[in-house]
Design a protein around this motif. Sequence first.
Motif, short mmCIF file in Angstrom:
data_model
loop_
_atom_site.label_atom_id
_atom_site.label_comp_id
_atom_site.label_asym_id
_atom_site.label_seq_id
_atom_site.Cartn_x
_atom_site.Cartn_y
_atom_site.Cartn_z
N ASN A 24 0.63 -1.10 0.39
CA ASN A 24 0.35 0.07 -0.12
C ASN A 24 0.72 1.50 -0.36
OD1 ASN A 24 -2.74 0.67 0.47
ND2 ASN A 24 -1.59 1.67 2.42
N ASN A 25 1.75 1.02 0.83
CA ASN A 25 2.45 2.68 1.29
C ASN A 25 3.50 2.62 -0.42
OD1 ASN A 25 0.95 3.27 3.36
ND2 ASN A 25 3.42 1.51 4.51
N SER A 26 3.40 1.54 -1.01
CA SER A 26 4.79 2.11 -2.10
C SER A 26 4.15 2.31 -3.69
CB SER A 26 5.66 0.30 -2.50
OG SER A 26 4.77 -0.68 -2.63
N SER A 27 2.98 2.28 -3.10
CA SER A 27 1.82 2.84 -4.49
C SER A 27 1.96 4.25 -4.21
CB SER A 27 0.19 2.40 -4.13
OG SER A 27 0.49 0.34 -4.32
N PRO A 28 1.26 5.44 -5.79
CA PRO A 28 1.31 6.13 -6.19
C PRO A 28 -0.10 6.02 -4.61
CG PRO A 28 1.43 5.01 -7.91
CD PRO A 28 1.64 3.70 -6.81
N SER A 29 -0.24 7.45 -4.47
CA SER A 29 -1.15 7.95 -3.28
C SER A 29 -2.52 7.39 -4.17
CB SER A 29 -0.79 9.31 -3.32
OG SER A 29 -1.38 10.75 -3.80
N SER A 30 -2.18 8.12 -5.46
CA SER A 30 -3.75 7.90 -6.01
C SER A 30 -4.26 6.63 -5.42
CB SER A 30 -3.96 8.02 -7.51
OG SER A 30 -3.17 7.89 -8.06
N GLN A 31 -3.84 5.09 -5.90
CA GLN A 31 -3.29 3.70 -5.87
C GLN A 31 -4.02 2.95 -4.85
OE1 GLN A 31 -1.32 2.10 -9.21
NE2 GLN A 31 -2.63 3.17 -10.61
N ARG A 32 -3.64 3.69 -3.53
CA ARG A 32 -3.38 3.34 -2.28
C ARG A 32 -4.82 2.24 -1.76
NH1 ARG A 32 1.03 7.37 1.02
NH2 ARG A 32 2.55 6.58 -0.26
N PHE A 33 -4.52 1.56 -1.71
CA PHE A 33 -6.62 0.83 -1.31
C PHE A 33 -6.46 0.05 0.53
CE2 PHE A 33 -2.00 -2.39 -2.01
CZ PHE A 33 -2.23 -2.91 -0.74
N ILE A 34 -5.46 0.17 1.55
CA ILE A 34 -6.11 0.86 2.45
C ILE A 34 -7.26 1.85 3.33
CG2 ILE A 34 -5.11 -0.01 4.92
CD1 ILE A 34 -3.03 -1.54 4.31
N ILE A 35 -8.03 0.88 3.78
CA ILE A 35 -9.17 2.02 4.15
C ILE A 35 -9.26 2.39 5.89
CG2 ILE A 35 -11.50 2.45 4.69
CD1 ILE A 35 -11.58 0.98 1.79
N GLN A 36 -8.86 1.05 6.17
CA GLN A 36 -8.80 1.25 8.29
C GLN A 36 -7.62 0.01 8.94
OE1 GLN A 36 -10.02 3.29 10.20
NE2 GLN A 36 -9.04 2.28 11.53
N ILE A 37 -7.19 0.23 9.55
CA ILE A 37 -5.76 -1.24 9.87
C ILE A 37 -6.78 -1.38 11.68
CG2 ILE A 37 -4.16 -1.99 10.97
CD1 ILE A 37 -2.63 -0.74 7.91
N LEU A 38 -6.87 -2.10 12.23
CA LEU A 38 -7.38 -2.86 13.51
C LEU A 38 -6.74 -3.51 13.59
CD1 LEU A 38 -11.49 -3.65 11.59
CD2 LEU A 38 -10.34 -1.69 13.07
N LYS A 39 -6.47 -3.92 14.69
CA LYS A 39 -5.94 -4.22 15.62
C LYS A 39 -6.18 -5.63 16.70
CE LYS A 39 -1.07 -1.82 14.65
NZ LYS A 39 -0.16 -1.37 15.48
N LEU A 40 -6.52 -6.71 15.99
CA LEU A 40 -7.40 -7.57 17.03
C LEU A 40 -6.72 -8.17 17.74
CD1 LEU A 40 -11.00 -7.20 15.59
CD2 LEU A 40 -10.54 -5.95 17.01
N ASP A 41 -7.45 -9.47 17.98
CA ASP A 41 -6.51 -11.16 18.14
C ASP A 41 -5.04 -10.92 17.53
OD1 ASP A 41 -8.00 -11.39 20.14
OD2 ASP A 41 -9.05 -12.63 19.25
N THR A 42 -6.59 -10.63 15.23
CA THR A 42 -5.07 -10.81 14.60
C THR A 42 -4.45 -9.49 14.12
OG1 THR A 42 -5.87 -11.76 12.78
CG2 THR A 42 -4.72 -13.64 14.27
N ILE A 43 -3.87 -9.45 13.10
CA ILE A 43 -4.31 -8.03 12.26
C ILE A 43 -5.69 -7.96 11.25
CG2 ILE A 43 -3.23 -6.58 10.92
CD1 ILE A 43 -1.64 -6.06 13.78
N CYS A 44 -6.25 -6.86 11.15
CA CYS A 44 -7.23 -7.23 10.55
C CYS A 44 -7.34 -5.59 9.32
CB CYS A 44 -8.71 -6.81 11.25
SG CYS A 44 -9.11 -8.92 11.53
#
Length: 72
Positions: A24-44
């Motif tokens: 996600n971070n290495s993509s151009p800003s117009s093509q970034r795809f992560i909307i939200q990161i949640l830290k539960l028992d695993t990473i979601c």
Amino acid sequence: MVNSIKGIFVSCDVPMAQFIAHLNNSSPSSQRFIIQILKLDTICMFVKPQAEQIIRSEVSKFRDQLSFAKPA
């Protein structure tokens, strides 16, 4: 007013989440795809639907690079 975003829920372990975040971070800003990161028992993660195939193919390539064959 309620805002909604269509997306895909991805659940993975920490190393795979770091790999996906790197994609996600290495993509151009117009093509970034992560909307939200949640830290539960695993990473979601909640990602944009059009990123599903990109993530699947890049994870597959990553796993192939980490495969080792038993020496003969």
